[in-house]
Design a protein around this motif. Structure first.
Motif, PDB file in Angstrom:
ATOM      1  N   UNK A 139       0.839  -1.200   0.000  1.00  8.66           N
ATOM      2  CA  UNK A 139       0.000   0.000   0.000  1.00  8.66           C
ATOM      3  C   UNK A 139       0.881   1.259   0.000  1.00  8.66           C
ATOM      4  N   UNK A 140       1.918   1.248   0.830  1.00  9.05           N
ATOM      5  CA  UNK A 140       2.817   2.405   0.890  1.00  9.05           C
ATOM      6  C   UNK A 140       3.542   2.604  -0.433  1.00  9.05           C
ATOM      7  N   UNK A 141       4.010   1.500  -1.027  1.00  5.37           N
ATOM      8  CA  UNK A 141       4.729   1.608  -2.295  1.00  5.37           C
ATOM      9  C   UNK A 141       3.871   2.134  -3.425  1.00  5.37           C
ATOM     10  N   UNK A 142       2.590   1.763  -3.428  1.00  3.05           N
ATOM     11  CA  UNK A 142       1.683   2.244  -4.470  1.00  3.05           C
ATOM     12  C   UNK A 142       1.234   3.678  -4.226  1.00  3.05           C
ATOM     13  N   UNK A 143       1.321   4.138  -2.976  1.00 10.62           N
ATOM     14  CA  UNK A 143       0.807   5.460  -2.623  1.00 10.62           C
ATOM     15  C   UNK A 143       1.834   6.569  -2.819  1.00 10.62           C
ATOM     16  N   UNK A 144       3.106   6.241  -2.734  1.00 10.67           N
ATOM     17  CA  UNK A 144       4.159   7.260  -2.784  1.00 10.67           C
ATOM     18  C   UNK A 144       4.798   7.265  -4.168  1.00 10.67           C
ATOM     19  N   UNK A 145       4.795   8.390  -4.893  1.00  8.54           N
ATOM     20  CA  UNK A 145       5.439   8.456  -6.214  1.00  8.54           C
ATOM     21  C   UNK A 145       6.933   8.188  -6.115  1.00  8.54           C
ATOM     22  N   UNK A 194       6.610  -0.586  -8.425  1.00  2.41           N
ATOM     23  CA  UNK A 194       6.385  -1.818  -9.174  1.00  2.41           C
ATOM     24  C   UNK A 194       6.509  -3.048  -8.283  1.00  2.41           C
ATOM     25  N   UNK A 195       7.446  -3.019  -7.345  1.00  5.80           N
ATOM     26  CA  UNK A 195       7.564  -4.131  -6.398  1.00  5.80           C
ATOM     27  C   UNK A 195       6.253  -4.308  -5.646  1.00  5.80           C
ATOM     28  N   UNK A 196       5.685  -3.201  -5.186  1.00  5.76           N
ATOM     29  CA  UNK A 196       4.426  -3.263  -4.441  1.00  5.76           C
ATOM     30  C   UNK A 196       3.302  -3.819  -5.307  1.00  5.76           C
ATOM     31  N   UNK A 197       3.190  -3.346  -6.552  1.00  9.11           N
ATOM     32  CA  UNK A 197       2.113  -3.807  -7.432  1.00  9.11           C
ATOM     33  C   UNK A 197       2.260  -5.280  -7.785  1.00  9.11           C
ATOM     34  N   UNK A 198       3.485  -5.697  -8.100  1.00  7.76           N
ATOM     35  CA  UNK A 198       3.721  -7.103  -8.452  1.00  7.76           C
ATOM     36  C   UNK A 198       3.499  -8.007  -7.250  1.00  7.76           C
ATOM     37  N   UNK A 199       3.903  -7.561  -6.063  1.00  9.19           N
ATOM     38  CA  UNK A 199       3.687  -8.356  -4.855  1.00  9.19           C
ATOM     39  C   UNK A 199       2.197  -8.553  -4.593  1.00  9.19           C
TER      40      UNK A 199
END
Length: 319
Positions: A139-145, A194-199
């Motif tokens: 969630x954090x990885x997808x939220x922060x540009x 991308x790590x967050x989305x793929x995970x």
């Protein structure tokens, strides 16, 4: 299959044409031009001389005439010359593109490996603290540009450890240590989302596969956990993950524009940033077409792979 490929290529060509038209229109809507910027600090230059310079660049022609002229030259392999340096745009682009491709390739490779690994662990340890940690990270990885991540890393390392990446770019074989130091932070920042989305996608697909009937059958036959997870569940849940990786490959280079500028990387991202500020139209259009073309090509390849896997896609028929 041939007709399907032709249709996709025609649609891709239409997209590139629309992107080119849009870029030309947007650039000419921006106040000022390259001549105005070049002469803003010059003294003793008459308006007639400025108009002659605009005429030599073709800036006095209507937008559609400039577009037609550029398209005709581009078809012949001539992308024009820079308004500022007079250097061939093709030469400038080819000198810069290896850095951007390396940055994108490392980002895709790392995000794919780490994202799939985190997704598998999260699915296998569902409901545990590892799963919760991965979900919070996703969630954090997808939220922060990615550019915010890059700025935070620079501030943290600079204030807490008095460290910053090298200012002069060195190639991998020229200076491996400096190369790693220069690319580590931008690769991390570019790969974070991308790590967050793929995970997340891997976790979701794995859970769906693990709860399916055929996995229950495999378990009943006495298969080991490793065989269930990697041969059956992961294999059957890889299609949506593959799609996400493909889309990331197509879009990752767009994120290099700001990151290359922040970290001083001499790639096409920094080139297009500088060219926009200086209204260097031929360079901006060439770089934009490169990004758009890469995106379109990747999407077409994904569609073709899907068409091979499922013939219903290319025929337009449902199950």
């Amino acid at each position: 299959m041939t007709a399907y490929v032709v249709r996709r290529l025609v649609l891709g060509a239409v997209v590139l044409a629309l992107v080119t038209i849009g870029v030309f229109l947007i650039l000419h809507m921006i106040p000022g031009d390259a001549v105005s910027l070049q002469l803003q600090d010059a003294s003793g230059v008459s308006e007639e001389q400025a108009e002659a310079l605009r005429e030599s660049f073709g800036l006095n022609d209507p937008v559609h005439v400039q577009l037609a002229q550029w398209a005709g030259d581009a078809i012949r392999g001539d992308l024009g010359e820079s308004f500022w340096t007079g250097e061939s745009v093709t030469t400038m682009f080819l000198d810069r593109v290896p850095v951007t491709l390396q940055l994108g390739a490392w980002s895709v490779l790392i995000s794919t490996i780490v994202g799939i690994a985190l997704g598998i662990v999260s699915a296998v340890r569902r409901g545990g603290w590892v799963d919760n940690a991965v979900r919070v990270f996703a969630v954090a990885g997808l939220s922060v540009p990615n550019y915010v991540v890059a700025l935070l890393l620079l501030i943290l390392l600079g204030t807490q450890f008095a460290w910053s990446p090298p200012l002069v770019y060195r190639g991998l074989f020229e200076d491996p240590v400096s190369y790693v130091q220069q690319l580590a932070l931008p690769v991390f920042a570019l790969a974070s989302g991308s790590v967050a989305a793929i995970a997340r996608m891997t976790r979701s697909s794995m859970l769906e596969a693990l709860n399916s009937n055929y996995i229950r059958t495999v378990r009943a036959k006495g298969a080991t956990s490793w065989l269930i997870y990697f041969k059956h569940a992961l294999r059957n849940s890889s299609i949506p993950v593959f799609t996400l990786v493909g889309v990331h490959l197509a879009t990752v280079l767009g994120g290099t524009v700001i990151l290359e500028t922040l970290f001083g990387l001499p790639g096409t991202g920094q080139l297009i940033y500088d060219s926009v500020l200086s209204r260097d139209y031929p360079v901006v259009v060439a770089c934009t077409i490169f990004y758009a073309g890469l995106f379109v090509l990747t999407v077409i390849l994904i569609d073709l792979v899907y068409a091979v896997i499922d013939p219903r896609i290319r025929t337009g028929k449902g199950s």
